[in-house]
Design an enzyme around this catalytic site. Structure first.
Site, mmCIF file in Angstrom:
data_model
loop_
_atom_site.group_PDB
_atom_site.id
_atom_site.type_symbol
_atom_site.label_atom_id
_atom_site.label_comp_id
_atom_site.label_asym_id
_atom_site.label_seq_id
_atom_site.Cartn_x
_atom_site.Cartn_y
_atom_site.Cartn_z
ATOM 1 C CG ASP A 123 -0.254 -0.066 2.528
ATOM 2 O OD1 ASP A 123 0.047 0.996 3.108
ATOM 3 O OD2 ASP A 123 0.009 -1.187 3.016
ATOM 4 C CG ASP A 144 -6.586 3.794 6.778
ATOM 5 O OD1 ASP A 144 -6.705 3.376 7.941
ATOM 6 O OD2 ASP A 144 -5.520 4.267 6.325
ATOM 7 C CD GLU A 163 -4.550 4.023 10.320
ATOM 8 O OE1 GLU A 163 -3.539 4.014 11.056
ATOM 9 O OE2 GLU A 163 -4.534 3.721 9.101
#
Length: 277
Positions: free
Chosen positions: A76, A165, A167
């Site tokens: 990534d 994503d 987090e």
């Protein structure tokens, strides 16, 4: 504002430093290739990337190198990596890649087209991810921004589903100032809108400790949304609440060429089937 130059990626800029170019001018010249930081070392909005807080919160142990039987290597990338050496990664066994497309509703990766197209150009299956900032706008709004700026999906066999994503907050409170119930609502709004826009369930990228803390160990997404778990270790460890298996695993931030390396939990043929849904 201070900057951290990526001279290792662009050694021709190093000659400017050696030649005594003033610091202010050097910072300007390097600006397309830097990750900015504020005076108190808090990252500037837009500079977040996948796994930014994993090592700091969960620790890191040496990850086993090379491919594992039955799994497929991936990477990534974000603007931090700049121009990526995709042929080198391909020769090293990497067969899929995700590129950061967006963050919040205020940032698009200036390298997105080059990185997204570059991975496809060497034969990789590729996809896009969105770095969520639940404290800046609603989940559905951010899903729309993501889809409108490169995060869509098609069943062409070479496009992976978009990734949420979600987090640790690099800019402040770990849970973005939200209660677990409010965080679950935000995530659901994002995932529902993404599916309505693309016809595909988005992948959820997260770390077990963050998820269980900030969503209150919510179990409601495991049956619909594939899991990409972050754990920098030789074993994936416990999974976030709601999932009994993972689809992808970010296992290190110190792999060859780009740092962030991942494994798809299946063969290349299974990866292709996953892309096609």
């Amino acid at each position: 504002m201070s900057v951290r130059p990526l001279i290792a990626l662009h050694p021709q800029r190093a000659r400017l430093f050696a030649a005594g170019v003033p610091a202010a001018l050097l910072a300007l010249l390097l600006s397309p290739f830097t990750v900015p930081a504020s005076a108190d070392d808090t990252p500037v909005r837009g500079s977040a990337r996948m796994g930014m807080g994993v090592a700091a919160h969960d620790g890191s142990s040496p990850a086993s190198a090379g491919p594992r039987a039955g799994q497929t290597e991936g990477v990534d990338v974000a603007s931090y990596q700049g121009d990526v050496a995709w042929p080198t990664l391909w020769d090293g066994g990497v067969r899929w890649a995700y590129t950061k497309a967006t963050e919040g509703t205020y940032y698009t990766n200036p390298y997105f087209s080059a990185q997204y197209g570059g991975s496809l150009g060497v034969g990789m299956i590729r996809g896009a991810y969105h770095f969520a900032t639940p404290d800046t706008s609603g989940g559905a709004t951010q899903a729309d921004y993501f889809v409108d700026h490169g995060g869509g999906w098609s069943g062409d066999g070479v496009t992976l589903p978009g990734v949420l994503d979600i987090e640790w907050n690099p800019y402040g409170d770990d849970c973005y100032g939200k209660t677990p119930s409010a965080m679950v609502t935000w995530i659901r709004d994002f995932l529902d809108r993404y599916r309505s826009r693309t016809g595909r369930d988005a992948v959820v990228y997260t770390a077990t400790s963050w998820w269980n803390t900030c969503t209150g160990s919510h179990t409601g997404f495991g049956k619909t949304n594939p899991l990409w778990v972050a754990r920098y270790a030789s074993a994936v460890g416990d999974l976030p609440a709601g999932w009994s298996s993972y689809t992808m695993w970010q296992y290190t931030s110190t792999g060859p060429t780009v740092g962030d390396h991942d494994r798809f939990n299946g063969s290349v043929d299974q990866l292709k089937s996953f892309a096609r849904n």
